[in-house]
Structures are given as C-alpha cells and as structure tokens.
Design an enzyme around this catalytic site. Structure first.
Site, mmCIF file in Angstrom:
data_model
loop_
_atom_site.group_PDB
_atom_site.id
_atom_site.type_symbol
_atom_site.label_atom_id
_atom_site.label_comp_id
_atom_site.label_asym_id
_atom_site.label_seq_id
_atom_site.Cartn_x
_atom_site.Cartn_y
_atom_site.Cartn_z
ATOM 1 N N LYS A 1 6.586 69.219 33.045
ATOM 2 C CA LYS A 1 7.220 70.054 31.948
ATOM 3 C C LYS A 1 8.305 69.325 31.598
ATOM 4 O O LYS A 1 8.758 69.232 30.552
ATOM 5 C CB LYS A 1 7.473 71.398 32.689
ATOM 6 C CG LYS A 1 8.674 72.253 32.071
ATOM 7 C CD LYS A 1 7.932 72.660 30.532
ATOM 8 C CE LYS A 1 9.139 73.406 29.899
ATOM 9 N NZ LYS A 1 9.308 74.918 30.211
ATOM 10 N N THR B 1 11.458 77.370 35.018
ATOM 11 C CA THR B 1 11.457 75.570 34.852
ATOM 12 C C THR B 1 12.626 75.110 35.397
ATOM 13 O O THR B 1 13.581 75.843 35.377
ATOM 14 C CB THR B 1 11.639 75.432 33.343
ATOM 15 O OG1 THR B 1 10.586 75.621 32.790
ATOM 16 C CG2 THR B 1 11.879 73.826 33.005
ATOM 17 N N LYS C 1 19.168 72.620 28.884
ATOM 18 C CA LYS C 1 18.821 73.065 30.279
ATOM 19 C C LYS C 1 17.679 72.252 30.668
ATOM 20 O O LYS C 1 17.856 71.371 31.838
ATOM 21 C CB LYS C 1 18.498 74.402 30.824
ATOM 22 C CG LYS C 1 17.802 74.673 31.827
ATOM 23 C CD LYS C 1 17.000 75.807 32.099
ATOM 24 C CE LYS C 1 16.175 75.694 33.452
ATOM 25 N NZ LYS C 1 15.447 77.111 33.248
#
Length: 338
Positions: A177, A102, A252
């Site tokens: 995402k 990611t 994050k």
C-alpha cells in the site's frame, strides 16, 4: 473463518461504512461499532446492524475487521487501554483479526504478533480505491499474512472489492500500500506541474491530456484522477475537488512511506519531497481531493497562471503570437486576437 459468519466491523467512517454495508448485502451477519455517534447513526440508517460496544460486537464474531485512522488506534484496540480489556481478550479463541487500516509496516507486524500470542489469526489488508470504490464494492485489497489465513478471508474481501492480492507475510499488505501510494503521490504532483506548465505555454488541457494519456506520460493520476476539469468527467476536478481520496490521507500515507524509507535506508528523495508538499497542502485544507494539489502549484506560479486556468475552464485556449505575446481566443475562433 465461518462461511457467511458474523463479522464485527469496527470503524464505520467514510470508507468503513460502505464496506460494512457491502458485507451485509453479500449475506454476512455484521455487528458494527464506531466511537463516533454520527458514524454509527449513518451506518444504521443504511442498514448495518449495530452493537452497543466494541466488546459486544467482538464477543460472538468469527472475524474482527478494523478500519482505523492509525496504527496506534489498532494496537490500543487490540491490547486495550485505560484499564479496559482489548479486542484480543474479548474475542473467542481462534478469531480472525482482519485489519484494513493503513498503518506502518512495523505496526502491522506488531499487531500480528499480539494476535498470534493471544491465540488468534490475523491478516493486514489495506485498501485502494477511495470512497467511490468502497461504495461501489470495487476496492483493491493488498493482503499480508499466512496463505491459509488469506484463503479463509478472501471471499469476504471479494464481497467488498474487485481485486484481492496476497502480497506475502505479515506486513506485506501495508508495504504494498505505501509503495503504491508513494508512486501515486509523486505522480500526481508531476501531472499537476505539467498541466500548470502547459497552461503557461499555451496548451489547452484537452490537448495535453490527449497527448500524454496516449504517450509515455500515461498514468493513473492523469487518466483516472485528472487534476483539471474536462478531460476525465468522473475525476474530482469536475466536482470542485470533493474527495475521492483526501489530501490529508495522502499526506498520512506519504509519511508512512517516509518512515519506511528511513527505516530501510532507502535514499528516497522524491518520496520525502512529496510528503512535505502534501503536509503543507493538508495543513491548509486537506479535506479536498489530493488532486487539488494543482491549485497550490498554480497559486505559487503567480496570478497569470490562475488567469490562464480560468480561461481554459471557460472554454478558451491560449497561445503565443508571432511577437511572443500571450493571446487568448475562444475555443471556436479562427485564431484572430480578440
């Protein structure tokens, strides 16, 4: 991609290790590698074949799958650093580079550009579902890249997940995402605040869950990853907030979302606030599940909130008497004060 061909799997941490094992179980020939010796040993003990180096893993692969902590790691691995050749140079011509990390959308697009210039194919396919999904093979993959490249890796992704979605061109998987996790992070904070407010107002956890889970407050953060123990037995709240999906990873992902908000000029106030909240959470112990954010909210709400939560966890309910004073009763009581 060669059907059941060799897959170089680089990055065998909490997510990558189980994913690589599921490929082995599905009949793929896997050559794994990780720079962390403990990750290598754990994967080997579970039956994932190991290469001596990343270059060795990649040399005979039809697919190079990377599962790295950040976009910087992906780009450095592709290009090489410290005088060492990168994965793109080590791979045979026409190799498929499948990145399941990611990372920032711009980094994913740069990785695709580098792969294309080196004569390779690429797909960005970040995952959702956490460690539990990785172990069970029930992950969701959000893929970005050319349609024909997506079609070629789809069987491989389906060996590790139950849902695979082609979201568009290069970077679209990363875009999906971070948009998804922006929703998730904000909603978990809202659900947690609602439970702490319910505690203050005398609602049992079960009563609030029974109402909200069947009303307009219904969401994944409530019905699957409920931040209080009891209503959803499989949620991390019943395991002292063992992740799951760690708070540091949510921090994050929310910061990746903030980067995208800023680069596109979107006035995303809730996303920026959620990122700051999870940054503080991660700094204080981000190895807990991200649903443990409720413990920070409760602690900031004063000792009374923590006491009420302890009563509820012990099987007691709270309420207010006719004079407005708080009272606590056993769950099986008839309502008379203790």
């Amino acid at each position: 991609m060669r059907e059941k061909g060799t897959v170089a799997f680089l990055g065998l941490g909490h997510m990558g290790g189980p994913m690589a094992l599921n490929l082995v179980r599905a009949g793929y020939t896997v050559a794994g590698f990780d720079v962390v010796p403990a990750a290598v040993e754990a994967a080997r003990e579970h039956g994932v074949p190991m290469a001596d180096s990343a270059a060795d893993a990649v040399a005979g692969a039809g697919v190079v799958l990377t599962m790295f902590p950040s976009g910087g790691h992906v780009l450095d691995a592709y290009r090489g650093n410290a005088g060492q050749p990168g994965l793109l140079a080590a791979a045979p011509p026409g190799t498929m580079f499948l990145d399941c990390s990611t990372i920032n959308v711009d980094e994913a697009r740069e990785a695709a550009r580098l792969a294309g210039e080196a004569g390779h194919h690429s797909i960005d396919a970040p995952v959702s579902g956490g460690v539990v999904g990785a172990e069970a093979g029930t992950l969701t993959f959000m893929a970005g890249g050319e349609a024909r490249d997506f079609d070629s890796v789809r069987p491989l992704l389906e060996a590790m997940g139950k849902r695979v979605v082609h979201c568009g061109g290069h970077g679209a998987g990363q875009a999906a995402k971070i948009c998804n996790n922006l929703i998730l992070g904000v909603s978990m904070i809202a659900v947690s605040e609602a439970f702490v407010l319910g505690e203050k107002l005398g609602l049992s956890h079960q009563a609030l869950f029974d109402v909200a889970s069947a009303a307009s407050g219904q969401c994944w953060a409530l019905t699957t990853n409920c931040p209080v123990p009891g209503p959803v037995p499989a949620s991390p709240a019943n395991r002292d907030y063992q992740p799951g999906f760690a708070g540091a990873l949510m921090a994050k992902d929310l910061n990746l979302a903030v980067n995208a908000l800023n680069s596109t000029g979107v006035a995303g106030q809730m996303g920026a606030l959620a990122a700051r909240i999870y940054d503080r959470f991660a700094a204080e112990g981000g190895d807990r599940d991200f649903s443990a954010i409720i413990t920070d909210i409760r602690a900031a709400s004063g000792p009374a909130a923590a006491d009420t939560a302890a009563d509820l966890a012990a099987g007691k309910t709270t309420g207010t008497d006719t004079a407005g004073r708080s009272r606590t009763t056993a769950a099986h009581d008839d309502g008379s004060p203790e």
